[in-house]
Design a protein around this motif. Structure first.
Motif, PDB file in Angstrom:
ATOM      1  N   SER A  45       0.751  -1.121   0.016  1.00 23.26           N
ATOM      2  CA  SER A  45      -0.128   0.094   0.039  1.00 23.26           C
ATOM      3  C   SER A  45       0.978   1.262  -0.104  1.00 23.26           C
ATOM      4  N   VAL A  46       0.557   2.208  -0.669  1.00 19.82           N
ATOM      5  CA  VAL A  46       1.212   3.615  -0.915  1.00 19.82           C
ATOM      6  C   VAL A  46       0.092   4.663  -0.913  1.00 19.82           C
ATOM      7  N   SER A  47       0.501   5.802  -0.368  1.00 21.45           N
ATOM      8  CA  SER A  47      -0.698   6.831  -0.137  1.00 21.45           C
ATOM      9  C   SER A  47      -0.239   8.234  -0.203  1.00 21.45           C
ATOM     10  N   GLY A  48      -1.006   9.017  -0.102  1.00 28.25           N
ATOM     11  CA  GLY A  48      -0.588  10.585  -0.163  1.00 28.25           C
ATOM     12  C   GLY A  48      -1.927  11.419  -0.168  1.00 28.25           C
ATOM     13  N   THR A  49      -1.686  12.538  -0.764  1.00 26.56           N
ATOM     14  CA  THR A  49      -2.693  13.618  -0.847  1.00 26.56           C
ATOM     15  C   THR A  49      -2.860  14.055  -2.230  1.00 26.56           C
ATOM     16  N   TYR A  50      -4.254  14.871  -2.450  1.00 25.89           N
ATOM     17  CA  TYR A  50      -4.355  15.379  -3.928  1.00 25.89           C
ATOM     18  C   TYR A  50      -5.431  16.377  -3.472  1.00 25.89           C
ATOM     19  N   LYS A  67       8.663   1.191  -7.610  1.00 20.63           N
ATOM     20  CA  LYS A  67       9.683   0.788  -7.737  1.00 20.63           C
ATOM     21  C   LYS A  67      10.853   0.631  -6.902  1.00 20.63           C
ATOM     22  N   GLN A  68      11.429  -0.773  -6.917  1.00 22.16           N
ATOM     23  CA  GLN A  68      12.399  -1.186  -5.737  1.00 22.16           C
ATOM     24  C   GLN A  68      13.479  -2.015  -6.634  1.00 22.16           C
ATOM     25  N   ALA A 104      14.041   0.790   1.144  1.00 24.15           N
ATOM     26  CA  ALA A 104      14.059   2.027   0.255  1.00 24.15           C
ATOM     27  C   ALA A 104      13.412   1.628  -1.003  1.00 24.15           C
ATOM     28  N   ALA A 105      12.393   2.507  -1.602  1.00 22.95           N
ATOM     29  CA  ALA A 105      11.456   2.374  -2.700  1.00 22.95           C
ATOM     30  C   ALA A 105      11.223   3.690  -3.424  1.00 22.95           C
ATOM     31  N   ARG A 106      10.573   3.716  -4.639  1.00 22.29           N
ATOM     32  CA  ARG A 106      10.167   4.917  -5.253  1.00 22.29           C
ATOM     33  C   ARG A 106       8.871   5.056  -5.545  1.00 22.29           C
ATOM     34  N   VAL A 107       8.096   5.874  -5.459  1.00 23.87           N
ATOM     35  CA  VAL A 107       6.550   5.728  -5.939  1.00 23.87           C
ATOM     36  C   VAL A 107       6.464   7.109  -6.877  1.00 23.87           C
ATOM     37  N   GLU A 108       5.811   6.700  -7.881  1.00 24.21           N
ATOM     38  CA  GLU A 108       5.486   7.697  -9.105  1.00 24.21           C
ATOM     39  C   GLU A 108       3.882   7.764  -9.185  1.00 24.21           C
ATOM     40  N   PHE A 126      -3.163  14.341 -18.269  1.00 26.75           N
ATOM     41  CA  PHE A 126      -2.422  14.146 -17.027  1.00 26.75           C
ATOM     42  C   PHE A 126      -2.471  15.693 -16.268  1.00 26.75           C
ATOM     43  N   LEU A 127      -3.170  15.574 -15.192  1.00 28.93           N
ATOM     44  CA  LEU A 127      -3.260  16.962 -14.207  1.00 28.93           C
ATOM     45  C   LEU A 127      -2.097  16.978 -13.371  1.00 28.93           C
ATOM     46  N   ALA A 128      -1.472  16.226 -12.868  1.00 32.37           N
ATOM     47  CA  ALA A 128      -0.440  16.358 -11.982  1.00 32.37           C
ATOM     48  C   ALA A 128       0.326  14.941 -11.651  1.00 32.37           C
ATOM     49  N   ALA A 129       1.752  15.230 -11.404  1.00 36.37           N
ATOM     50  CA  ALA A 129       2.283  13.982 -11.496  1.00 36.37           C
ATOM     51  C   ALA A 129       3.449  14.222 -10.046  1.00 36.37           C
ATOM     52  N   GLU A 130       3.677  13.143  -9.406  1.00 37.07           N
ATOM     53  CA  GLU A 130       4.747  13.256  -8.372  1.00 37.07           C
ATOM     54  C   GLU A 130       5.581  12.143  -8.042  1.00 37.07           C
ATOM     55  N   GLN A 131       6.720  12.314  -7.777  1.00 45.09           N
ATOM     56  CA  GLN A 131       8.007  11.216  -7.778  1.00 45.09           C
ATOM     57  C   GLN A 131       8.503  11.470  -6.243  1.00 45.09           C
ATOM     58  N   ALA A 132       8.453  10.375  -5.424  1.00 43.29           N
ATOM     59  CA  ALA A 132       9.119  10.436  -4.131  1.00 43.29           C
ATOM     60  C   ALA A 132       9.651   8.816  -3.756  1.00 43.29           C
ATOM     61  N   ASP A 133      10.726   9.402  -2.910  1.00 43.34           N
ATOM     62  CA  ASP A 133      11.265   8.201  -2.282  1.00 43.34           C
ATOM     63  C   ASP A 133      10.586   8.051  -1.191  1.00 43.34           C
ATOM     64  N   VAL A 134      10.306   6.448  -0.971  1.00 41.73           N
ATOM     65  CA  VAL A 134       9.483   5.994   0.303  1.00 41.73           C
ATOM     66  C   VAL A 134      10.364   4.900   1.122  1.00 41.73           C
ATOM     67  N   GLU A 135       9.875   4.701   2.272  1.00 39.99           N
ATOM     68  CA  GLU A 135      10.216   3.592   2.998  1.00 39.99           C
ATOM     69  C   GLU A 135       9.244   2.461   3.052  1.00 39.99           C
ATOM     70  N   LEU A 136       9.273   1.361   2.823  1.00 38.84           N
ATOM     71  CA  LEU A 136       8.430   0.568   2.900  1.00 38.84           C
ATOM     72  C   LEU A 136       8.749  -0.425   3.929  1.00 38.84           C
ATOM     73  N   ARG A 137       7.776  -0.528   4.922  1.00 37.53           N
ATOM     74  CA  ARG A 137       7.603  -0.994   6.239  1.00 37.53           C
ATOM     75  C   ARG A 137       6.898  -2.225   6.218  1.00 37.53           C
TER      76      ARG A 137
END
Length: 137
Positions: A45-50, A67-68, A104-108, A126-137
């Motif tokens: 599971s990955v998450s965020g806001t919009y 991506k990992q 460590a992983a990356r979410v797009e 495409f309205l918006a895009a974000e790439q971020a490094d994340v930590e999978l737990r």
């Protein structure tokens, strides 16, 4: 010939930037949380806001790719509510063979709108895009 090329490039750039400004409004857009979760059954599971303003031309979705290492997998899609307010999104998928590992992983993430094309088939905008490094737990 060069003038046409420059005009075409300018039109494409304008078309790409205008929806991004529209999607975010004041202080909005798309974010990715710094942590993702791994469950015992291989659910990731990955998450965020919009924030987006208007979905009257077609449905809007938040899609994500995780991506990992050399592994890249689409992790679900969430239907967005475009009312100008900040909302949370969470995308999940069962990913096995091989499963993702803690670390460590990356979410797009992408906020996209499906609108009817000339043929009547829905086309993504495409309205918006974000790439971020994340930590999978």
């Amino acid at each position: 010939m060069r003038v046409r090329l420059v005009l075409a490039a300018a039109a494409l750039l304008t078309a790409a930037v205008a929806p991004l400004a529209h999607a975010g409004g004041a202080g909005g857009g798309l974010t990715v949380d710094e942590y993702g979760t791994l469950a015992a059954d291989a659910t990731v599971s990955v998450s965020g806001t919009y924030r987006c303003l208007d979905d009257s031309e077609g449905p809007v979705f938040v899609s994500s790719t995780l991506k990992q290492g050399s592994r890249s997998t689409g992790i679900g899609g969430t239907r967005a509510v475009c009312d100008g307010h900040l909302h949370t999104w969470t995308n999940s998928a069962v990913v096995k063979d091989p499963a993702y590992r803690p670390g460590a992983a990356r979410v797009e993430a992408t906020l996209l709108q499906l609108t009817p094309g000339e043929s009547g088939l829905p086309l993504p905008g495409f309205l918006a895009a974000e790439q971020a490094d994340v930590e999978l737990r």
